[in-house]
Enzyme design. Structure first.
Site, PDB file in Angstrom:
ATOM      1  N   HIS A  92       2.726  -5.451  -3.315  1.00  0.00           N
ATOM      2  CA  HIS A  92       2.330  -4.719  -2.103  1.00  0.00           C
ATOM      3  C   HIS A  92       0.823  -4.771  -1.910  1.00  0.00           C
ATOM      4  O   HIS A  92       0.044  -4.772  -2.873  1.00  0.00           O
ATOM      5  CB  HIS A  92       2.836  -3.271  -2.122  1.00  0.00           C
ATOM      6  CG  HIS A  92       2.227  -2.379  -3.151  1.00  0.00           C
ATOM      7  ND1 HIS A  92       1.098  -1.622  -2.909  1.00  0.00           N
ATOM      8  CD2 HIS A  92       2.597  -2.087  -4.421  1.00  0.00           C
ATOM      9  CE1 HIS A  92       0.813  -0.898  -3.981  1.00  0.00           C
ATOM     10  NE2 HIS A  92       1.697  -1.169  -4.919  1.00  0.00           N
ATOM     11  N   ASP A  94      -0.808  -2.560   0.369  1.00  0.00           N
ATOM     12  CA  ASP A  94      -1.380  -1.264   0.734  1.00  0.00           C
ATOM     13  C   ASP A  94      -1.884  -0.541  -0.507  1.00  0.00           C
ATOM     14  O   ASP A  94      -1.456  -0.828  -1.635  1.00  0.00           O
ATOM     15  CB  ASP A  94      -0.357  -0.411   1.472  1.00  0.00           C
ATOM     16  CG  ASP A  94       0.893  -0.139   0.645  1.00  0.00           C
ATOM     17  OD1 ASP A  94       1.498  -1.112   0.149  1.00  0.00           O
ATOM     18  OD2 ASP A  94       1.277   1.037   0.477  1.00  0.00           O
ATOM     19  N   ASP A 123      -3.511  -1.426  -8.810  1.00  0.00           N
ATOM     20  CA  ASP A 123      -2.327  -1.011  -8.046  1.00  0.00           C
ATOM     21  C   ASP A 123      -2.521  -1.370  -6.575  1.00  0.00           C
ATOM     22  O   ASP A 123      -3.025  -0.580  -5.807  1.00  0.00           O
ATOM     23  CB  ASP A 123      -2.123   0.492  -8.220  1.00  0.00           C
ATOM     24  CG  ASP A 123      -0.863   1.015  -7.551  1.00  0.00           C
ATOM     25  OD1 ASP A 123       0.025   0.203  -7.224  1.00  0.00           O
ATOM     26  OD2 ASP A 123      -0.780   2.239  -7.343  1.00  0.00           O
ATOM     27  N   GLU A 157       4.187   0.457   0.402  1.00  0.00           N
ATOM     28  CA  GLU A 157       4.784   0.891  -0.856  1.00  0.00           C
ATOM     29  C   GLU A 157       4.304   2.272  -1.261  1.00  0.00           C
ATOM     30  O   GLU A 157       5.049   3.045  -1.863  1.00  0.00           O
ATOM     31  CB  GLU A 157       4.450  -0.127  -1.952  1.00  0.00           C
ATOM     32  CG  GLU A 157       5.267   0.032  -3.233  1.00  0.00           C
ATOM     33  CD  GLU A 157       4.632   0.980  -4.242  1.00  0.00           C
ATOM     34  OE1 GLU A 157       5.298   1.309  -5.243  1.00  0.00           O
ATOM     35  OE2 GLU A 157       3.459   1.387  -4.042  1.00  0.00           O
ATOM     36  N   GLU A 158       3.060   2.606  -0.913  1.00  0.00           N
ATOM     37  CA  GLU A 158       2.480   3.864  -1.349  1.00  0.00           C
ATOM     38  C   GLU A 158       2.912   5.050  -0.490  1.00  0.00           C
ATOM     39  O   GLU A 158       2.532   6.182  -0.772  1.00  0.00           O
ATOM     40  CB  GLU A 158       0.946   3.767  -1.354  1.00  0.00           C
ATOM     41  CG  GLU A 158       0.383   2.735  -2.312  1.00  0.00           C
ATOM     42  CD  GLU A 158       0.565   3.098  -3.772  1.00  0.00           C
ATOM     43  OE1 GLU A 158       1.205   4.126  -4.060  1.00  0.00           O
ATOM     44  OE2 GLU A 158       0.068   2.344  -4.636  1.00  0.00           O
ATOM     45  N   ASP A 183       3.960  -4.424 -10.869  1.00  0.00           N
ATOM     46  CA  ASP A 183       3.331  -3.201 -10.355  1.00  0.00           C
ATOM     47  C   ASP A 183       3.557  -2.023 -11.298  1.00  0.00           C
ATOM     48  O   ASP A 183       3.812  -0.916 -10.861  1.00  0.00           O
ATOM     49  CB  ASP A 183       3.896  -2.891  -8.964  1.00  0.00           C
ATOM     50  CG  ASP A 183       3.186  -1.732  -8.275  1.00  0.00           C
ATOM     51  OD1 ASP A 183       2.020  -1.470  -8.617  1.00  0.00           O
ATOM     52  OD2 ASP A 183       3.794  -1.088  -7.408  1.00  0.00           O
ATOM     53  N   ARG A 356      10.201  13.584  -9.371  1.00  0.00           N
ATOM     54  CA  ARG A 356      10.741  12.359  -9.970  1.00  0.00           C
ATOM     55  C   ARG A 356      11.836  12.816 -10.935  1.00  0.00           C
ATOM     56  O   ARG A 356      11.546  13.413 -11.974  1.00  0.00           O
ATOM     57  CB  ARG A 356       9.647  11.593 -10.723  1.00  0.00           C
ATOM     58  CG  ARG A 356       8.320  11.441  -9.961  1.00  0.00           C
ATOM     59  CD  ARG A 356       8.446  10.625  -8.708  1.00  0.00           C
ATOM     60  NE  ARG A 356       7.207  10.593  -7.942  1.00  0.00           N
ATOM     61  CZ  ARG A 356       6.394   9.533  -7.871  1.00  0.00           C
ATOM     62  NH1 ARG A 356       6.670   8.431  -8.550  1.00  0.00           N
ATOM     63  NH2 ARG A 356       5.302   9.582  -7.125  1.00  0.00           N
ATOM     64  N   HIS A 445      -4.460   5.319  -8.665  1.00  0.00           N
ATOM     65  CA  HIS A 445      -4.565   6.490  -7.784  1.00  0.00           C
ATOM     66  C   HIS A 445      -5.757   7.379  -8.155  1.00  0.00           C
ATOM     67  O   HIS A 445      -5.833   8.513  -7.687  1.00  0.00           O
ATOM     68  CB  HIS A 445      -3.279   7.320  -7.782  1.00  0.00           C
ATOM     69  CG  HIS A 445      -2.094   6.593  -7.231  1.00  0.00           C
ATOM     70  ND1 HIS A 445      -0.981   7.254  -6.736  1.00  0.00           N
ATOM     71  CD2 HIS A 445      -1.838   5.277  -7.068  1.00  0.00           C
ATOM     72  CE1 HIS A 445      -0.110   6.362  -6.316  1.00  0.00           C
ATOM     73  NE2 HIS A 445      -0.602   5.154  -6.519  1.00  0.00           N
TER      74      HIS A 445
END
Length: 472
Positions: A92, A94, A123, A157-158, A183, A356, A445
């Site tokens: 990805h 983005d 990432d 994706e994010e 990833d 999650r 992140h």
């Protein structure tokens, strides 16, 4: 196969790999909903990065396909029979918002102490280019393969994975038969927990000696909020002393306050914590929940603040929230309170709670707990949800990738199940593979995101051999 020294082949292309990676890292590819158009479905940045990636592929002789600027791909092995199996590689373009706290400009990549610093370095632009060069080596050496490779790059994706939803619906091709996403981390990620965001809706009820006018915190649901901002008024006597006492009480969190008093006696208060990936909230310091805790202590009375500052504070497993659950194979649920929005004149204030979750529980069970929280008027779910995903160790995809990893590193491979979500789960037989190695520092992140150059090169060599072994 002729014996190939994959590490040497990567080393010979080191400068070209880094230059191509820099061309992607220089693009701010954050999602920007304020600039969405038919030509820029997630804003101009992700489109620009996708087009740059596809231009690299076109330069190297691939026929590229751009699916309405949502996602794109190129295929290696077009000369193979139509019924040849297809290995999918999912990346990805983005990135999450850069945020603050960087020692260098997040979209001016630079190498310091052997590390490439930029948003997207780890990432996922760095791993993407490592994998791209793994395939590039096979192409340039004209290594014969029996399976096609479709290299797919997305742009959302994010956030909500709207790129892949659109891609699969409109690309006009059968899904790849199996595949992986570069990833995550080595040795492999063959299981991923479910992922859902549920939004707590609360009224603007707000009493107490200190009045809360507004509260905002968080950039994305899958990021720990690095900071939060509140506007307050009322009994603010001795506020600086209270700031200092709070910081001292949580000295291990390295909190930092900023404040400004306006002419209308309203004060803006900003609390800085530390961001982290929402799948590992324990690695960050949630600036929003700590600011809510502070406001609760100095006299703000509000269900919004009570939930944010007492229940959600440091509740990474959802125990105080009441959603905690653990599965013997997939592990425990994790919870990140990612985005906070409050206005005292509004009837619909929200806290985004990203969970999650492992097999054995589900988003409906989480909903039943959240809707019963005192002060919560409604709960809504994100439009996009991932259910738990697992590919057994016995699957040839998993065993082959682990074998390549073990051969090149000398380390024993093993399965891993994570809370993060990767494009590997797009396929029933899909996993995540690299590019972080065991013991690497995870800066995804976070401010000052980086990927070490040696990790980039080691990963590229592993990807080259892995693609060969899967497609030979």
């Amino acid at each position: 196969m002729t014996n190939i020294d994959f590490k040497a082949e990567v080393a010979a292309r080191k400068e070209a790999l880094i230059a191509d990676l820099f061309s992607l890292l220089e693009i701010n590819s954050e999602r920007d909903d304020s600039q969405v158009t038919p030509e820029t479905p997630f804003g101009p940045g992700p489109v620009k990065a996708l087009e740059q990636f596809l231009s690299l592929a076109a330069r190297d002789g691939y026929a590229t396909t751009n699916v309405d600027k949502y996602a794109g791909h190129f295929t290696y092995g077009d000369d193979l029979p139509d019924d040849a199996e297809v290995l999918g590689i999912f990346a990805h373009m983005d990135v999450v918002p850069a945020g603050s706290g960087w020692d260098s400009a997040p979209y001016s990549p630079e190498i310091r102490d052997g590390k490439i610093y930029a948003r997207g370095a780890s990432d996922d632009k760095g791993p993407t280019m490592a994998c791209y060069y793994g395939l590039k080596i096979l192409k340039e050496l004209n290594v014969p393969l029996t399976k096609k490779i479709r290299f797919i790059a997305g742009t959302d994706e994010e956030s909500g994975w709207g790129d892949m939803d659109y891609y699969f619906k409109h690309v006009g091709l059968p899904d790849p038969d199996f595949g992986f996403s570069p990833d995550a981390e080595f040795p492999i990620i063959n299981g991923e927990k479910g992922n859902v965001t549920e939004y707590l809706h609360l009224s603007g009820e707000n009493t107490g000696s200190v009045h809360l006018h507004s509260f905002t915190g968080g950039l994305r649901e899958n990021m720990v909020p690095e900071s939060a901002t509140a506007i307050i008024s009322g009994d603010l006597d001795g506020i600086q002393v209270k700031f200092d006492a709070f910081v001292q009480a949580y000295a291990d969190k390295n909190l930092k306050f900023e404040s400004e008093l306006a002419s209308d006696d309203k004060m803006t208060v900003i609390l800085h914590g530390r961001s982290a990936h929402g799948a590992m909230p324990e690695n960050g310091v949630n600036g929003a929940t700590y600011l809510a805790k502070f406001l609760d202590e100095i006299g703000v009375v509000s269900p919004f603040i009570k939930i944010a500052g007492t229940i959600l504070l440091e509740d990474h497993a959802g125990e105080k929230l009441g959603v905690a659950f653990e599965d013997p194979k997939m592990g425990a649920l994790s919870m990140n309170a990612g985005v906070f929005k409050f206005e005292d004149s509004a009837s619909n204030n929200t806290i985004a709670v990203n969970c999650r979750y492992p097999q054995g529980t589900d988003s409906d069970k989480i909903y039943e707990v959240l809707i019963a929280l005192a002060g919560v008027t409604a709960v809504t779910k994100s439009a996009h949800e991932h259910t738990p995903h697992y590919v057994p160790m016995e699957d040839p995809l998993v065993s082959t990738l682990l074998s390549v990893y073990e051969k090149q590193t000398g380390l024993k491979g093993h399965e891993q199940i994570i809370g993060g979500g990767t494009f590997g789960r797009l396929l029933k037989r899909g996993v995540a593979f690299g590019a972080m190695f065991p013991g690497d520092i995870d800066t995804m992140h976070q401010a000052n995101e980086f990927i070490p150059v040696d990790v980039l090169l080691r990963a590229a060599a592993i990807y080259a051999e892995a693609i060969y072994e899967l497609a030979k």
